[in-house]
Motif scaffolding. Sequence first.
Motif, short mmCIF file in Angstrom:
data_model
loop_
_atom_site.label_atom_id
_atom_site.label_comp_id
_atom_site.label_asym_id
_atom_site.label_seq_id
_atom_site.Cartn_x
_atom_site.Cartn_y
_atom_site.Cartn_z
N ARG A 77 -7.48 13.45 -6.77
CA ARG A 77 -8.34 14.42 -6.07
C ARG A 77 -7.50 15.62 -5.64
NH1 ARG A 77 -12.99 11.20 -2.47
NH2 ARG A 77 -12.86 9.32 -3.70
N ASN B 275 -14.74 15.43 3.02
CA ASN B 275 -14.76 16.36 1.89
C ASN B 275 -14.34 17.75 2.36
OD1 ASN B 275 -15.21 16.67 -0.91
ND2 ASN B 275 -17.18 17.63 -0.52
N TYR C 18 -1.75 2.29 5.91
CA TYR C 18 -3.18 2.12 5.64
C TYR C 18 -4.03 2.54 6.86
CZ TYR C 18 -7.65 0.44 4.17
OH TYR C 18 -8.98 0.41 3.83
N GLU D 290 -4.45 6.11 7.25
CA GLU D 290 -5.44 6.77 6.37
C GLU D 290 -6.82 6.68 6.99
OE1 GLU D 290 -4.78 8.71 3.91
OE2 GLU D 290 -2.65 8.22 3.90
N ASN E 169 -7.25 9.27 -4.70
CA ASN E 169 -6.88 10.36 -3.81
C ASN E 169 -5.81 11.28 -4.40
OD1 ASN E 169 -6.86 11.76 -1.16
ND2 ASN E 169 -4.77 10.93 -1.09
N TYR F 205 0.82 -1.22 0.00
CA TYR F 205 0.00 0.00 0.00
C TYR F 205 0.86 1.28 0.00
CZ TYR F 205 -3.44 3.46 1.55
OH TYR F 205 -4.25 4.58 1.66
N ASP G 264 -18.72 12.80 1.86
CA ASP G 264 -18.83 12.71 3.30
C ASP G 264 -18.46 14.08 3.85
OD1 ASP G 264 -18.25 10.79 5.89
OD2 ASP G 264 -16.77 12.37 5.75
N LEU H 295 -17.58 2.84 3.74
CA LEU H 295 -17.45 3.47 5.05
C LEU H 295 -18.45 4.61 5.20
CD1 LEU H 295 -13.57 3.48 5.39
CD2 LEU H 295 -15.12 2.73 7.21
N THR I 164 -5.32 0.95 -3.73
CA THR I 164 -6.03 1.38 -2.51
C THR I 164 -7.27 0.50 -2.33
OG1 THR I 164 -7.44 3.00 -3.61
CG2 THR I 164 -5.25 3.76 -2.94
N SER I 165 -7.91 0.63 -1.19
CA SER I 165 -8.96 -0.34 -0.84
C SER I 165 -10.32 -0.05 -1.48
CB SER I 165 -9.13 -0.39 0.67
OG SER I 165 -9.63 0.84 1.13
N ARG I 166 -10.55 1.19 -1.91
CA ARG I 166 -11.86 1.61 -2.46
C ARG I 166 -13.00 1.33 -1.49
NH1 ARG I 166 -11.50 2.18 -8.65
NH2 ARG I 166 -9.27 2.24 -8.88
N LEU I 167 -12.68 1.49 -0.23
CA LEU I 167 -13.72 1.25 0.79
C LEU I 167 -14.49 2.52 1.15
CD1 LEU I 167 -11.96 -1.26 3.22
CD2 LEU I 167 -14.14 -1.61 2.06
N SER I 168 -14.06 3.67 0.59
CA SER I 168 -14.64 4.94 1.07
C SER I 168 -16.17 5.01 0.99
CB SER I 168 -13.99 6.13 0.38
OG SER I 168 -13.99 5.97 -1.02
N ASP J 251 -18.70 8.59 -2.33
CA ASP J 251 -18.27 8.58 -0.93
C ASP J 251 -18.42 9.96 -0.28
OD1 ASP J 251 -16.02 10.13 -1.70
OD2 ASP J 251 -14.72 8.40 -1.89
#
Length: 465
Positions: free
Chosen positions: A344, A378, A272, A275, A341, A226, A374, A245, A238-242, A372
């Motif tokens: 971004r 954000n 990780y 983050e 990210n 990572y 948030d 979550l 990356t995990s793309r879990l945003s 995501d």
Amino acid sequence: MNTNEQTIIVWFRSDLRIEDNPALFEAAKEGRIIPVFIWSPEEEDMSPGAATRWWLHQSIKSLTESLEKLGTTLVLRTGESIKNLEKLAKDTGAKGVYWNRRYEPMIRRRDDEIACQLRQAGLTVKTFKASLLAEPEEIENKSGLPFKVFTPFWKHCLKKLNASTPLPAPQKVEPPKVSLRTTELSELNLEPEQDWGHSMNEVWTPGERGAASALELFINDSFNDYAKIRNFPNTKGTSRLSPHLRFGEISPRQIKHSLEQSGHAHWKESHYLSEIGWREFGYHLLYHFPHTVREPLRPQFNRFPWKENSPQLRSWQKGQTGYPLVDAGMRELWATGWMHNRVRMVVASFLVKHLLIHWRHGADWFWDTLVDADLASNTQGWQWTAGSGADAAPYFRIFNPTTQAIKFDPEGDYIRKWVPELRHMSAPDIFEPSKVDRGQNYPNPIVDHSDARDRALKAYEKTKA
Ligand SMILES: Cc1cc2nc3c(=O)[nH]c(=O)nc-3n(C[C@H](O)[C@H](O)[C@H](O)COP(=O)(O)OP(=O)(O)OC[C@H]3O[C@@H](n4cnc5c(N)ncnc54)[C@H](O)[C@@H]3O)c2cc1C
């Protein structure tokens, strides 16, 4: 089930899961359960954007299926939360309402009022921590103040991190004795009118199972590397879990626990987990400095000479700036509801520093288009980029979108994927706005990098006056 059986309303909000869900777990111990989700966008700090509405639709569907398997039905309602909760309690004889806490400023105020009203009506109200590792008010520096710098904040959090394990889903849930009216999911009108969901469907699997598989895949394939690959947008680094979550389809505690169980020796000090720490930090800041959703944390940025420029804002939103990496990112966002990210940071910096357009315009666009989106992350991401937030990137550090592309998309694969006009080009020419072939209708750069840089540095001087 308890022999002094009670009926408890479990109010689902940003915790659309049945595992590690403290409100559901505790309510299931008491007796019968009425799981409810109330769609009340006007009560939110910012009404959910189009991409999060799409995700919410899928996520509610998935939660409904999970609850059906446990033996109960998710009740959907629209309108004022307090009225819906009071009516549900009256209609079912429920003795209490349980929910997992949220931390957005308006929601906190609303929840406090609702708790007060329900208690006055004789109901038991219990609320739980479910979406953070540490409650924002539990973390303070030696002077008893909130942290404004990430590293000491996270060190402090790590010291407090306890060994608690995720809660299992209840094995079976007893439904209420009366049958209840529920609004149809389609009546919530969450799905977009244009055919946008189609491309998102190909990329995402919203819901608790999708979240668990994304985490498993990440731990097996990418966790070890990572720190090395997380900045390269064309890798699955990356995990793309945003979004998972964001909707509480997975909890940070489940993630922490899975890392711990994975056998990786340094999971606790891992990049990780830190983050996940940035996510916590965003909530810490939002909780203690709620005005930062719209105003700069550092007041000298109120003097910053922002420019209104709708045509340039539009070019940025549509990925038509003439800067290949910026355009690739903005088009990835439009097509998938997500952006890497690193990209971004580059596109956000381009908006606020190259174009001098207020970060609020960028935050609003992200709000509408990110799955995501948030409020805490954000706001933090934009204030950080603009230099006006906590632990922010110094304003004078201005990303050069061309060198960022050379460094983080060295073969140009990411750009070719999202900017079809440049598919025939290769590195290094594909990175450089002055060299790219415009024959396929690729736009001219809307600003010159070095002029824009000089202009941004001059504008920054105003914050020092
Ligand atoms: C301008 C800007 C706006 C952003 N807006 C959002 C937003 O609305 N919602 C959102 O979830 N993230 C936001 N981020 C943070 C970050 O870009 C995303 O969390 C990340 O890209 C999600 O991808 P991932 O799940 O693969 O992350 P991973 O790298 O796998 O990280 C794991 C998790 O840690 C958290 N995380 C990672 N990086 C950050 C970060 N910099 N700040 C806060 N949390 C982080 C996320 O929850 C993420 O899912 C923003 C960043 C910037 C620069």
